[in-house]
Design an enzyme around this catalytic site. Structure first.
Site, PDB file in Angstrom:
ATOM      1  NE  ARG A  69     -67.252  44.811 118.247  1.00 25.79           N
ATOM      2  CZ  ARG A  69     -66.408  45.802 117.481  1.00 25.79           C
ATOM      3  NH1 ARG A  69     -67.082  46.721 117.762  1.00 25.79           N
ATOM      4  NH2 ARG A  69     -66.312  45.217 116.460  1.00 25.79           N
ATOM      5  CB  ALA A  86     -64.693  48.206 109.090  1.00 26.79           C
ATOM      6  CG  ASP A  87     -65.821  49.432 114.895  1.00 29.70           C
ATOM      7  OD1 ASP A  87     -66.784  48.823 116.409  1.00 29.70           O
ATOM      8  OD2 ASP A  87     -65.042  47.682 114.474  1.00 29.70           O
ATOM      9  CB  SER A  88     -60.950  50.790 115.092  1.00 33.88           C
ATOM     10  OG  SER A  88     -61.760  51.394 117.123  1.00 33.88           O
TER      11      SER A  88
END
Lengths: 321, 138
Positions: A162, B91-93
């Site tokens: 990521r 969307a994640d956190s």
């Protein structure tokens, strides 16, 4: 439309023994509860689960509200992910009810005041129900659920690859504690810095989720995650993981027994960092420096389980044996 | 709950994209949003939000949409509406925090972490931005 309306009864059995697979009657095989201070981690790889009738089976065990939430997601991939997450939670928790067979669809959930989901136990016949705690986290390629007995738990998973859209140090200066900013600033290699950032993020997320408060109610600047060793170091996989211990210092609440939170950090399924935070047992001596006892299983609900502890799918970084 | 779901599906389907550059009649896309809402939705629990739904300037809403699209790597063709929920877009956190950071930089504001739980849709982000910008200038 993601799912066919086909009703097809599949005959599979949950496998509870490591490294074996067999098929028979279609019910969820029960599971033994984790012992106190033991954590079970379950995960699904969504790319392995595309069979329409199986997905339909999962849909059938969701509550009406959960189904709506699934279909509110934009696109097939996100819908499938949302569906698998709820199916994983319901099937896993249902399997731990060893006294009587609990239907996954009969489980009820509630949220605490900060929005953390919890099981709403229904003590129907007065029997003592196990105080199971769970927490889930997911990315586009993994859905994970941690389960404990008697301990609050928070988990977070992030893809190893990521990348932040923002500059890492700018982000850290904005959201992390000064100590953590210093730790990251000291890393000159950008790729290594990025990896350490992700690991730190997962640990911080796992902590605020274990607290049950989340990012908004426990701002990341108000606590520091650090690694307790003889020498200050970074979270290198090459180091002996037994030499490290993760601790948290909370600024807002110094009286909070922060030594009661136990952390583990691992590489999961070769592709993710996973952080787990559980509340320590206050009645035991010591301060939670024992490694976390963790059992990891890859699963496809109604189909198969595979215990992956001790394989390449689980690589300890910190806090595990 | 079921009603909310039904209306949000209809809502999404009947709206034009967040900001339509091709409008020639002088009305903004946001006004059109408001019209659709009053016709198709019975009073939602969040009526206070309805009252402020047009407080945010269209440019603010559009800027939020751009930042969200960039963060979540959505294509330009993806239709975002003021009611678009970040979580529903994937969307994640960490994405949400990055979005908030992007908004802080874009609008030169500071969003307290406590407020970030209230930023779940494009509209909520735009409203908060306007509030903070006004506070700054006030």
């Amino acid at each position: 439309m993601l799912l066919l309306l086909l009703r097809h009864r599949l005959n599979f059995m949950m496998n509870i023994r490591c490294f074996q697979r067999s098929f028979s009657a279609a019910s969820l095989a029960p599971l033994q509860l984790p012992s106190p201070m033991e954590t079970h981690l379950w995960y699904i790889l969504p790319n392995e689960v595309k069979n329409a009738s199986l997905l339909n089976q999962y849909l059938e065990i969701l509550s009406p509200c959960e189904k709506e939430n699934v279909f509110r997601m934009r696109g097939d991939q996100l819908q499938r992910r949302a569906l698998l997450a709820r199916a994983l939670v319901r099937t896993t928790i249902a399997r731990y009810q060893t006294n009587s067979q609990v239907e996954p669809r009969s489980l009820k959930f509630k949220k605490n005041i900060y929005g953390k989901p919890e099981v709403e136990w229904q003590d129907v016949d007065g029997s003592h129900l196990p105080p199971l705690h769970f927490n889930i986290s997911h990315t586009s390629s993994i859905i994970a659920c941690g389960v404990t007995v008697n301990s609050a738990i928070g988990i977070d998973v992030e893809e190893k690859q990521r990348k932040l859209k923002n500059n890492i140090l700018a982000f850290a200066r904005r959201y992390f504690s000064p100590y953590e900013v210093g730790l990251l600033t000291a890393i000159s290699d950008p790729e290594f810095q990025r990896q350490e950032f992700i690991k730190l993020w997962t640990l911080k997320e796992a902590y605020v989720k274990a607290l049950g408060r989340g990012f908004s109610a426990a701002p990341f600047k108000t606590f520091t995650i650090r690694f307790r060793t003889a020498t200050q170091g970074h979270l290198s996989e090459r180091r002996d993981s037994k030499a490290f211990d993760v601790v948290v210092d909370s600024f807002d609440d110094p009286k909070n027994l922060t030594s009661n939170w136990q952390f583990a950090l691992l590489e999961l399924a070769g592709s993710h960092y996973a952080a787990i935070c559980i509340e320590g047992d206050r009645t035991t001596e010591g301060n939670g420096t024992r490694p976390m006892k963790l059992t990891v299983r890859r699963t496809i609900p109604f189909v198969e389980d595979e215990c992956v502890s001790g394989t390449d799918a689980v690589v300890a970084i910190v806090g595990l044996t | 709950m079921a009603t909310c779901s039904a209306t949000s599906v209809n809502f999404g389907a009947s709206l034009k994209p967040c900001f339509n550059n091709n409008r020639t009649d002088g009305t903004s896309a946001l006004n059109m949003v408001r019209v659709v809402w009053t016709k198709n939705v019975y009073p939602s629990l969040r009526t206070s939000r309805f009252n402020v739904c047009c407080a945010a300037k269209p440019e603010t809403v559009q800027k939020v949409c751009e930042i969200v699209k960039k963060q979540l790597a959505l294509s330009d063709e993806t239709e975002l509406t003021p009611e678009s929920k970040f979580a529903a877009l994937g969307a994640d956190s960490l994405d949400t925090v990055e979005i908030v950071m992007g908004l802080e930089e874009e609008f030169d504001i500071s969003v307290e972490e406590e407020s970030s739980q209230n930023i779940t849709t494009v509209q909520e982000a735009a409203d908060l931005i306007e509030k903070l910008v006004q506070k700054k200038e006030g």
